[in-house]
Design a protein around this motif. Structure first.
Motif, PDB file in Angstrom:
ATOM      1  N   LEU A 187      -3.276 -15.389  -5.642  1.00  0.00           N
ATOM      2  CA  LEU A 187      -4.578 -14.738  -5.486  1.00  0.00           C
ATOM      3  C   LEU A 187      -5.078 -14.109  -6.779  1.00  0.00           C
ATOM      4  O   LEU A 187      -6.253 -14.235  -7.123  1.00  0.00           O
ATOM      5  CB  LEU A 187      -4.522 -13.677  -4.385  1.00  0.00           C
ATOM      6  CG  LEU A 187      -4.435 -14.180  -2.960  1.00  0.00           C
ATOM      7  CD1 LEU A 187      -4.285 -13.006  -1.994  1.00  0.00           C
ATOM      8  CD2 LEU A 187      -5.650 -15.016  -2.611  1.00  0.00           C
ATOM      9  N   LEU A 188      -4.192 -13.417  -7.501  1.00  0.00           N
ATOM     10  CA  LEU A 188      -4.610 -12.729  -8.722  1.00  0.00           C
ATOM     11  C   LEU A 188      -5.111 -13.709  -9.791  1.00  0.00           C
ATOM     12  O   LEU A 188      -6.211 -13.519 -10.318  1.00  0.00           O
ATOM     13  CB  LEU A 188      -3.483 -11.842  -9.253  1.00  0.00           C
ATOM     14  CG  LEU A 188      -3.890 -10.846 -10.322  1.00  0.00           C
ATOM     15  CD1 LEU A 188      -4.944  -9.866  -9.803  1.00  0.00           C
ATOM     16  CD2 LEU A 188      -2.666 -10.094 -10.796  1.00  0.00           C
ATOM     17  N   VAL A 209      -0.473  -5.849 -22.561  1.00  0.00           N
ATOM     18  CA  VAL A 209       0.255  -6.352 -21.392  1.00  0.00           C
ATOM     19  C   VAL A 209       1.661  -5.758 -21.349  1.00  0.00           C
ATOM     20  O   VAL A 209       2.126  -5.331 -20.285  1.00  0.00           O
ATOM     21  CB  VAL A 209       0.283  -7.899 -21.381  1.00  0.00           C
ATOM     22  CG1 VAL A 209       1.266  -8.432 -20.349  1.00  0.00           C
ATOM     23  CG2 VAL A 209      -1.116  -8.447 -21.115  1.00  0.00           C
ATOM     24  N   GLU A 210       2.345  -5.719 -22.487  1.00  0.00           N
ATOM     25  CA  GLU A 210       3.697  -5.122 -22.528  1.00  0.00           C
ATOM     26  C   GLU A 210       3.660  -3.664 -22.067  1.00  0.00           C
ATOM     27  O   GLU A 210       4.484  -3.234 -21.265  1.00  0.00           O
ATOM     28  CB  GLU A 210       4.274  -5.182 -23.952  1.00  0.00           C
ATOM     29  CG  GLU A 210       4.727  -6.536 -24.391  1.00  0.00           C
ATOM     30  CD  GLU A 210       6.120  -6.902 -23.899  1.00  0.00           C
ATOM     31  OE1 GLU A 210       7.012  -6.036 -23.864  1.00  0.00           O
ATOM     32  OE2 GLU A 210       6.298  -8.066 -23.539  1.00  0.00           O
ATOM     33  N   GLY A 236       4.336  -8.121  -6.804  1.00  0.00           N
ATOM     34  CA  GLY A 236       4.070  -9.160  -7.792  1.00  0.00           C
ATOM     35  C   GLY A 236       2.670  -9.075  -8.366  1.00  0.00           C
ATOM     36  O   GLY A 236       2.456  -9.250  -9.564  1.00  0.00           O
ATOM     37  N   MET A 237       1.712  -8.763  -7.504  1.00  0.00           N
ATOM     38  CA  MET A 237       0.332  -8.641  -7.976  1.00  0.00           C
ATOM     39  C   MET A 237       0.166  -7.416  -8.877  1.00  0.00           C
ATOM     40  O   MET A 237      -0.540  -7.475  -9.889  1.00  0.00           O
ATOM     41  CB  MET A 237      -0.624  -8.595  -6.791  1.00  0.00           C
ATOM     42  CG  MET A 237      -0.709  -9.940  -6.072  1.00  0.00           C
ATOM     43  SD  MET A 237      -1.602  -9.918  -4.528  1.00  0.00           S
ATOM     44  CE  MET A 237      -3.230  -9.475  -5.043  1.00  0.00           C
ATOM     45  N   LEU A 238       0.805  -6.317  -8.521  1.00  0.00           N
ATOM     46  CA  LEU A 238       0.728  -5.111  -9.358  1.00  0.00           C
ATOM     47  C   LEU A 238       1.320  -5.368 -10.738  1.00  0.00           C
ATOM     48  O   LEU A 238       0.752  -4.959 -11.760  1.00  0.00           O
ATOM     49  CB  LEU A 238       1.453  -3.937  -8.694  1.00  0.00           C
ATOM     50  CG  LEU A 238       0.723  -3.264  -7.545  1.00  0.00           C
ATOM     51  CD1 LEU A 238       1.648  -2.276  -6.839  1.00  0.00           C
ATOM     52  CD2 LEU A 238      -0.518  -2.557  -8.054  1.00  0.00           C
ATOM     53  N   GLN A 239       2.459  -6.044 -10.778  1.00  0.00           N
ATOM     54  CA  GLN A 239       3.102  -6.289 -12.064  1.00  0.00           C
ATOM     55  C   GLN A 239       2.334  -7.281 -12.932  1.00  0.00           C
ATOM     56  O   GLN A 239       2.452  -7.256 -14.153  1.00  0.00           O
ATOM     57  CB  GLN A 239       4.551  -6.740 -11.859  1.00  0.00           C
ATOM     58  CG  GLN A 239       5.418  -5.605 -11.342  1.00  0.00           C
ATOM     59  CD  GLN A 239       6.878  -5.884 -11.496  1.00  0.00           C
ATOM     60  OE1 GLN A 239       7.348  -6.156 -12.594  1.00  0.00           O
ATOM     61  NE2 GLN A 239       7.614  -5.808 -10.399  1.00  0.00           N
ATOM     62  N   ALA A 240       1.542  -8.137 -12.305  1.00  0.00           N
ATOM     63  CA  ALA A 240       0.723  -9.086 -13.074  1.00  0.00           C
ATOM     64  C   ALA A 240      -0.638  -8.510 -13.449  1.00  0.00           C
ATOM     65  O   ALA A 240      -1.344  -9.078 -14.283  1.00  0.00           O
ATOM     66  CB  ALA A 240       0.543 -10.373 -12.277  1.00  0.00           C
ATOM     67  N   SER A 241      -1.010  -7.387 -12.870  1.00  0.00           N
ATOM     68  CA  SER A 241      -2.351  -6.829 -13.100  1.00  0.00           C
ATOM     69  C   SER A 241      -2.664  -6.504 -14.563  1.00  0.00           C
ATOM     70  O   SER A 241      -3.831  -6.617 -14.959  1.00  0.00           O
ATOM     71  CB  SER A 241      -2.591  -5.611 -12.211  1.00  0.00           C
ATOM     72  OG  SER A 241      -1.717  -4.563 -12.545  1.00  0.00           O
ATOM     73  N   PHE A 247       1.282 -18.383 -17.523  1.00  0.00           N
ATOM     74  CA  PHE A 247       2.240 -19.433 -17.178  1.00  0.00           C
ATOM     75  C   PHE A 247       3.619 -19.094 -17.746  1.00  0.00           C
ATOM     76  O   PHE A 247       4.635 -19.200 -17.052  1.00  0.00           O
ATOM     77  CB  PHE A 247       1.748 -20.777 -17.722  1.00  0.00           C
ATOM     78  CG  PHE A 247       2.715 -21.900 -17.511  1.00  0.00           C
ATOM     79  CD1 PHE A 247       2.859 -22.483 -16.258  1.00  0.00           C
ATOM     80  CD2 PHE A 247       3.481 -22.374 -18.559  1.00  0.00           C
ATOM     81  CE1 PHE A 247       3.752 -23.521 -16.061  1.00  0.00           C
ATOM     82  CE2 PHE A 247       4.382 -23.410 -18.369  1.00  0.00           C
ATOM     83  CZ  PHE A 247       4.518 -23.986 -17.120  1.00  0.00           C
ATOM     84  N   LEU A 248       3.648 -18.671 -19.008  1.00  0.00           N
ATOM     85  CA  LEU A 248       4.917 -18.299 -19.639  1.00  0.00           C
ATOM     86  C   LEU A 248       5.575 -17.113 -18.936  1.00  0.00           C
ATOM     87  O   LEU A 248       6.805 -17.001 -18.900  1.00  0.00           O
ATOM     88  CB  LEU A 248       4.714 -17.987 -21.124  1.00  0.00           C
ATOM     89  CG  LEU A 248       4.421 -19.197 -22.000  1.00  0.00           C
ATOM     90  CD1 LEU A 248       4.055 -18.757 -23.411  1.00  0.00           C
ATOM     91  CD2 LEU A 248       5.598 -20.148 -22.022  1.00  0.00           C
ATOM     92  N   GLU A 249       4.758 -16.236 -18.358  1.00  0.00           N
ATOM     93  CA  GLU A 249       5.301 -15.090 -17.611  1.00  0.00           C
ATOM     94  C   GLU A 249       6.157 -15.572 -16.445  1.00  0.00           C
ATOM     95  O   GLU A 249       7.205 -15.006 -16.156  1.00  0.00           O
ATOM     96  CB  GLU A 249       4.169 -14.193 -17.110  1.00  0.00           C
ATOM     97  CG  GLU A 249       4.633 -12.964 -16.384  1.00  0.00           C
ATOM     98  CD  GLU A 249       5.385 -11.995 -17.286  1.00  0.00           C
ATOM     99  OE1 GLU A 249       6.323 -11.342 -16.783  1.00  0.00           O
ATOM    100  OE2 GLU A 249       5.037 -11.872 -18.471  1.00  0.00           O
TER     101      GLU A 249
END
Length: 191
Positions: free
Chosen positions: A15-16, A54-55, A101-106, A127-129
């Motif tokens: 979704l994200l 991002v880091e 998972g969505m929070l960590q990708a935000s 993708f690399l993530e």
């Protein structure tokens, strides 16, 4: 169990990126797709800023998922069921509560609103993530400084209070949560 949990959450994980793609196409972000006025210096500077953002964001989201008891109990504890080296596998990296998972990708999505980044760079890093997430849960520690390898992340799964970082150990070092895997632990694993 890890495979089941990962596959169950996967529809929510997409979704994200789907929503972020929609926002990019609508022009709501600083993400760009052309190289009309390409400048190598600015391009590399923005990539570096994007990665640092991002880091930083992923470190703090991950740390807060541990520090805030409600978030840990209802979201992140699902992932930490795998807390010993013999229970970790690449699938453990995706065995998360979908909202976790969505929070960590935000931070990837938030960064698009702050730092100009090329669409292909953004998509490549997302993708690399996914590949990285599998690698840091495979218990094969490459031990390449300053990379956050599986040895560091395995310690995270056993101590719960160290090594929250993403690709590198920089944020953990800066904020005092770094724990370095001991060399003798690596030699025991090899036996």
């Amino acid at each position: 169990m890890q495979i089941y949990m990962a596959m169950k959450a996967m529809p929510c994980y997409i979704l994200l990126p789907t929503v972020s793609e929609y926002m990019i196409e609508r022009g709501w972000t600083k993400c760009y797709s052309t190289l009309d006025q390409f400048n190598w210096f600015l391009c590399l500077l923005y990539i570096a800023l994007y990665i640092v953002f991002v880091e930083f964001g992923m470190y703090w989201v991950h740390k807060k998922l541990h520090d805030i008891k409600f978030l840990y109990k209802h979201l992140h504890a699902t992932h930490h069921m795998y807390n010993k080296q013999n229970t970790l596998s690449p699938f453990a990296g995706f065995a998360l509560h979908p909202l976790d998972g969505m929070l960590q990708a935000s931070p990837y999505v938030i960064a698009m609103f702050i730092v100009p980044i090329h669409l292909i760079t953004h998509l490549s890093l997302m993708f690399l993530e996914g590949i990285w997430t599998a690698c840091i849960h495979d218990c094969i520690h490459g031990n390449i400084w300053p990379i956050m390898g599986a040895g560091y992340h395995t310690l995270h799964h056993t101590t719960y209070k160290h090594n929250y970082g993403n690709y590198t150990i920089w944020m953990d070092w800066m904020f005092g949560t770094l724990k370095v895997p001991l060399a003798e632990d690596d030699s025991k694993k090899a036996k």
